[in-house]
Scaffold this active site. Structure first.
Site, short mmCIF file in Angstrom:
data_model
loop_
_atom_site.label_atom_id
_atom_site.label_comp_id
_atom_site.label_asym_id
_atom_site.label_seq_id
_atom_site.Cartn_x
_atom_site.Cartn_y
_atom_site.Cartn_z
N HIS A 102 -24.46 -20.48 -17.95
CA HIS A 102 -25.57 -19.68 -18.49
C HIS A 102 -26.88 -19.86 -17.71
CE1 HIS A 102 -22.95 -18.51 -21.65
NE2 HIS A 102 -23.06 -19.57 -22.42
N HIS A 172 -26.64 -13.77 -26.23
CA HIS A 172 -25.79 -14.82 -26.80
C HIS A 172 -26.01 -14.99 -28.31
CE1 HIS A 172 -23.30 -18.34 -27.01
NE2 HIS A 172 -23.19 -18.44 -25.69
N GLU A 312 -20.01 -11.93 -26.50
CA GLU A 312 -20.92 -11.80 -25.35
C GLU A 312 -20.32 -10.81 -24.36
OE1 GLU A 312 -21.39 -16.10 -24.12
OE2 GLU A 312 -20.38 -16.27 -26.03
C1 GLA Z 1 -20.40 -19.62 -24.24
C2 GLA Z 1 -19.47 -20.54 -23.58
C3 GLA Z 1 -19.18 -21.66 -24.51
C4 GLA Z 1 -20.45 -22.37 -24.89
C5 GLA Z 1 -21.40 -21.43 -25.52
C6 GLA Z 1 -22.72 -22.10 -25.80
O1 GLA Z 1 -19.82 -18.95 -25.27
O2 GLA Z 1 -18.27 -19.93 -23.15
O3 GLA Z 1 -18.27 -22.54 -23.93
O4 GLA Z 1 -21.06 -22.90 -23.76
O5 GLA Z 1 -21.59 -20.32 -24.64
O6 GLA Z 1 -22.58 -23.30 -26.45
#
Ligand code: GLA
Length: 347
Positions: A102, A172, A312
């Site tokens: 991210h 997110h 997402e």
């Molecule tokens: C995304 C990732 C997860 C986790 C979340 C935040 O969904 O795939 O593994 O990192 O973000 O916690």
């Protein structure tokens, strides 16, 4: 619009509210472009906030699992935190074991965005400078939030660069259609419009395979509860401690910028329904596996494992190292655009 608070380094953050004639209301802040509240009615017309989040800026500035945030420059993981582009190697900050997740140490979720209003919509802009978090090119990003009359929250993303780079933008938000803080999402009934998904290795990096969902817990083509698969002993579920996978969306017959149905979530107690429409090729379905009873949400309740789920919309994780995946490369002179709509209704 109102002042929401001040960051630790003294920047004033604004909160915006969008409301439609049906009474749906969405709030977001200029810190991380974070959607802090999404209020929609249940089948009796009672409104509740269905998005997990906090009640104050300091909580968003501290470490948290990207509640409501714009994630970038590269949403989800890049294996080894490294990629090469046009023969040059780039090393990113590793904030997820050996991976970059991210956006790195300070991703778009922790940046201050500049807001401007037009026709009832709000556009957030951010310039990510050349070399930020190890990524090449000055990248100008805009994210526009708007509400339509039919309880659709529309997010339009756009980006331009002055040097070749890679990017993957998403939001997110974590949802609980009973209402934020109301318990686990196991009884939500989910449909995913995906015949395939991208299995991951022990570090949650795609192996590169596009695997059919048929006959596996990843088959959400027919509606089923999230809980039915979340405790499966399928090795992919065990490795990620639940659902945390990219689904390859069915886009047969759809043009490049056309919205396709990605997902539908239905919560039988409240009657609330959320559809996700997107122009993106994938969606990360994450069942809140890592929520670990350490964070207190907006209404004063402790968030525990699977108290919310994320959908997402995105390009596939680790695409910069997977030439067989749809490209995430952006070059000068081109404009990257995508749109996602979260549409709420009741049964
Ligand atoms: C995304 C990732 C997860 C986790 C979340 C935040 O969904 O795939 O593994 O990192 O973000 O916690």
């Amino acid at each position: 619009m109102r002042d929401y608070g001040e960051t630790r380094d003294g920047q004033t953050i604004q909160e915006y509210s969008l409301r439609n004639a049906a009474g749906m209301e969405v709030k977001f802040i200029t810190f991380g472009g974070i959607l802090t509240s999404i209020r929609v009615p249940d089948r009796q017309g009672r409104f509740a906030n269905v998005a997990l989040g906090f009640s104050k800026l300091a909580d968003y500035e501290a470490e948290h699992p990207y509640f409501g945030a714009i994630t970038g420059r590269y949403a989800n993981r890049i294996g080894g935190g490294a990629f090469s582009l046009d023969g040059r190697d780039y090393q990113l900050f590793k904030n997820d074991g050996g991976n970059s997740l991210h956006g790195g140490a300070v991703g778009f979720d922790k940046r201050v965005w500049v807001a401007s209003e037009s026709n009832g919509a709000v556009e957030l802009a951010y310039r990510s400078s050349d070399g930020e978090e190890g990524y090449p090119g000055n990248l100008d990003v805009s994210v526009r939030y708007s509400l339509d009359a039919d309880n659709g929250l529309r997010i339009d993303y756009a980006a331009e660069t002055d040097a070749p780079t890679v990017l993957n933008l998403t939001n997110h938000s974590y949802f609980n259609l009973m209402g934020e803080g109301e318990g686990t999402i196991y009884d939500h009934i989910l449909t995913l419009n995906a015949d395939a998904y991208t299995p991951t290795d022990a570090n949650q990096i795609p192996t590169g395979e596009i695997a059919p969902v048929a006959g596996s817990p990843f088959d959400f083509r027919t509606a089923k509860t999230i809980g039915s698969g979340q405790r499966s002993a399928h090795p992919q579920i065990v490795a990620a401690q639940g659902y945390d996978h990219n689904f390859v969306l069915n886009r047969r017959g759809l043009g490049k910028g056309e919205l396709g149905l990605a997902a539908r979530a239905y919560e039988p107690r409240s009657g609330r329904v959320m559809e996700v429409w997107t122009t993106e090729p994938g969606v990360q379905f994450y069942a809140g596996n890592f929520l670990d009873a350490t964070l207190i949400g907006a209404s004063g309740r402790l968030y525990r494992q699977s108290d919310g789920f994320a959908l997402e919309t995105q390009h596939f994780p680790d695409s910069p190292n997977k030439p067989q995946f749809p490209t995430t490369v952006l070059r000068p002179g081109a404009r990257k655009e995508s749109t996602t709509v979260y549409r709420f209704s009741t049964d």
